[in-house]
Design an enzyme around this catalytic site. Structure first.
Site, PDB file in Angstrom:
ATOM      1  N   VAL B 433      32.455  -4.626   0.034  1.00 41.78           N
ATOM      2  CA  VAL B 433      33.110  -3.331   0.208  1.00 41.78           C
ATOM      3  C   VAL B 433      34.267  -3.425   1.200  1.00 41.78           C
ATOM      4  O   VAL B 433      34.999  -2.466   1.378  1.00 41.78           O
ATOM      5  CB  VAL B 433      32.122  -2.244   0.678  1.00 41.78           C
ATOM      6  N   HIS B 434      34.433  -4.547   1.854  1.00 44.70           N
ATOM      7  CA  HIS B 434      35.490  -4.697   2.852  1.00 44.70           C
ATOM      8  C   HIS B 434      36.593  -5.583   2.283  1.00 44.70           C
ATOM      9  O   HIS B 434      36.404  -6.777   2.116  1.00 44.70           O
ATOM     10  CB  HIS B 434      34.932  -5.340   4.129  1.00 44.70           C
TER      11      HIS B 434
END
Lengths: 112, 502
Positions: B433-434
């Site tokens: 998600v980063h």
């Protein structure tokens, strides 16, 4: 490719895969899950959607020939390169929808 | 500021009516900010407060927090790009998610807060030749952000899923801590009563109060750039209507995938989109004796014993996501789904050596995204998953279900060896998600797409101010770092360009 609706290509295989994996999921629920999976394929990013629809077309053709049940069983259980990713995508979308929408569903697809 | 309309819907002054604009309103602004997430919202707020005429252009809709259930499929439909089904192709491919709504990723992420790591800032300064990057200045800005977002620890009880991480790490003597969140809690509240202080509740209202305007459901197809000077943007509204927006400065804050793709579509050359960095993660599900699943929240404890290479945390675990996590070996794991209330999902995240590419493709709406894990990355994922499974056992898990094809059920330490042997990254559901580093900042032209304050090299008025600028993935949730750097950069912009009416 954006204008090509995915439901006619994705729907029949998704329906057969879910019927195999979750045999007791009733028909109306299965239809709802299949529609959800097709909607998500419609919204995929461009290149991913093109790839998925190419594989979905091949699978759609395979479902039209005799022995298609054996084909569905084979691809459902065999992690084929690339083609297996399509199976995984449909399965992931389907399972996520089933248990988010009806969390009491049994592993067979039966409603509680 | 936000208020309540007569028909009961929330409204936000400053938010323009897309239909009216599509009917023929011409827009222009001194500064156009593309995107309204952690980078874009703070950029817009600070510029508007400094007197600049600011227009924010957001591709997604404005969605009030209470109107969708956190981490649900409905939220993915409304607030994620492509309903959350986005993938960086590779062996294995890595699933990722991008917020696509007013407030961007801050509306949908876990809300966990990490100050910008000082040692990393020093390394970035040296390796990327970033001028005037002062760790003390960044620390001071982080203080401001923490105040603006009400960063603090959860009052009262933590969720059972969080307690599991704490208990397992403590039993093993591993370093762990509760991570603060940017949430507010009612008096006497606990973990599940928090309200996230996302951009739609903090910096975007500030921007509106200072006169900024915002248009949502409006995608920027390209910037009009000639000889390094941007004069406007070609946009398309959700009904398909196209329009042009004129501007004196364009600040692109669309996130690490959309920002480089937009620059590439606009003909901007240089080190754009060549160095995508992420934190690849692998997952497992742990089944415990009692009910531990809190569907609408995530654990706040994390385990940092092996940081920055490897860290452990908890994921959202509503029943749909539990089914998804079990689907990698459904034949073996499916019986567990009826006990989803006793199951939580956890992840092992690594700091990857690998890099990816974002490439706009002519004629296609979305870019091609690829990512390549290195051998070391794969081995770290393997050892990470094994250590995480061990932690689960120590925390009292009855059974552990690793998310990779053909994985065994882990019930004891002997099973761990079997699991480790049968793991391969290519069989795992790897996700992240980063997303960072696609337009790295600095003066090292062989590796940087933007200068030390975010101006795109080779342009005079095109800026980037989001996670794309971070030279590498920071090993922790990057939102605080993104916000601190964005504030630093926009302050330099204001110093350089003066007030808007000056």
């Amino acid at each position: 490719m954006r204008s090509v609706p995915s439901a006619p290509l994705v729907g029949p295989f998704a329906d057969r895969l879910l019927a195999l994996d979750l045999p007791e999921l009733d028909r109306p629920r299965r239809a709802e899950v299949v529609a959800f999976a097709a909607r998500r394929v419609d919204g995929l990013p461009s290149i991913m959607r093109i790839g998925v629809l190419i594989i979905a077309t091949l699978f759609r053709v395979a479902l039209l020939v005799p022995g298609s049940s054996a084909f569905v069983r084979f691809v459902a259980r065999t992690p084929l390169p690339l083609f297996g990713e399509y199976v995984r995508l449909i399965r992931s979308l389907g399972y996520a929808y089933v248990w988010e929408t009806w969390p009491g569903t049994q592993p067979t697809g039966a409603a509680t | 500021m936000a208020g309540d309309a007569a028909d009961g819907r929330r409204y936000v002054s400053g938010l323009l009516d897309a239909a009216a604009i599509a009917a023929g309103d011409a827009l222009d602004a001194e500064v156009v900010v593309v995107g309204s997430g952690a980078g874009g919202a703070v950029t817009a707020a600070l510029l508007a407060e400094a007197g600049f005429d600011v227009l924010i252009v957001e591709e997604g809709p404005w969605v009030e927090q209470e109107s969708v259930r956190p981490f649900s499929l409905e939220q993915m439909d409304w607030q994620y790009r492509a309903g959350g089904v986005t993938v960086a192709l590779g062996l294995p491919s890595i699933a990722y998610t991008e917020g696509r709504c007013a407030g961007g990723g801050t509306e949908v992420n876990s809300g966990l807060y990490f100050r910008p790591p000082v040692d990393l800032i020093d390394r970035w300064t040296t390796d990327y030749q970033i001028k005037d990057l002062d760790p003390d200045e960044i620390a001071g800005i982080a203080d401001e952000v923490e105040q603006a977002l009400d960063v603090g620890k959860v009052p009262g009880r933590k969720t059972p899923g969080s307690e599991i991480l704490r208990r397992g790490a403590a039993a093993l003597g591993w370093r762990h801590s509760e991570i603060p969140r940017w949430m507010t809690y009612p008096p006497g509240g606990d973990a599940v009563t928090g309200k996230r202080q996302s951009m739609t509740r903090t910096y975007l209202p500030r921007a509106f109060a200072a006169g900024a305007r915002m248009v949502v459901d409006c995608r920027v197809d390209k910037l009009t750039v000639g000889k390094g000077v941007a004069t406007g943007l070609s946009v398309r509204y959700s009904d398909g209507t196209r329009s042009e927006i004129r501007c004196r400065h364009a600040i692109v804050c669309g996130g690490a995938i959309q920002t480089p793709a937009l620059l590439q579509r606009s003909g901007v050359r240089g080190r754009i989109g060549r160095s995508l960095a992420v934190h690849p993660t692998v997952k497992l599900s742990g089944r415990f004796a009692g009910e531990v699943n809190v569907p609408d929240d995530v654990p706040v404890h994390q385990v940092k014993e092996f940081a920055p290479d490897l860290s452990f945390g908890g994921s959202a675990s509503h029943p749909g996501l539990v089914a998804l996590a079990l689907s990698d070996h459904w034949a073996e794991f499916s019986r567990a789904i009826t006990e989803w209330r006793r199951i939580c999902i956890y992840y092992a995240a690594i700091t990857s050596e690998g890099r990816g590419v974002v490439q706009a493709v002519p004629g296609l709406r979305d870019p091609l995204v690829t990512y390549r894990l290195t051998h070391r990355d794969r081995e770290t994922l393997r050892s990470g998953l094994a250590r995480l499974a061990l932690l689960m056992l120590e925390a009292g898990a009855d059974e552990v279900y690793p998310s990779f094809r053909g994985a065994p059920v882990v019930r004891n330490r002997r099973d761990l060896a079997t699991m480790q042997q049968s793991f391969a990254a290519s069989k795992a559901s790897v996700m992240t998600v980063h997303l960072c580093s696609t337009v790295p900042m600095g003066e090292a032209l062989d590796r940087c797409g933007a200068d030390s304050f975010g101006r795109v090299h080779g342009t005079s008025n095109v800026w980037v101010n989001d996670a794309s600028l971070l030279p590498s993935a920071p090993g922790v949730n990057p939102q605080a770092t993104v916000m601190a750097f964005a504030i630093r950069n926009v302050r330099r912009f204001i110093e350089t360009n003066g007030r808007g009416d000056a």
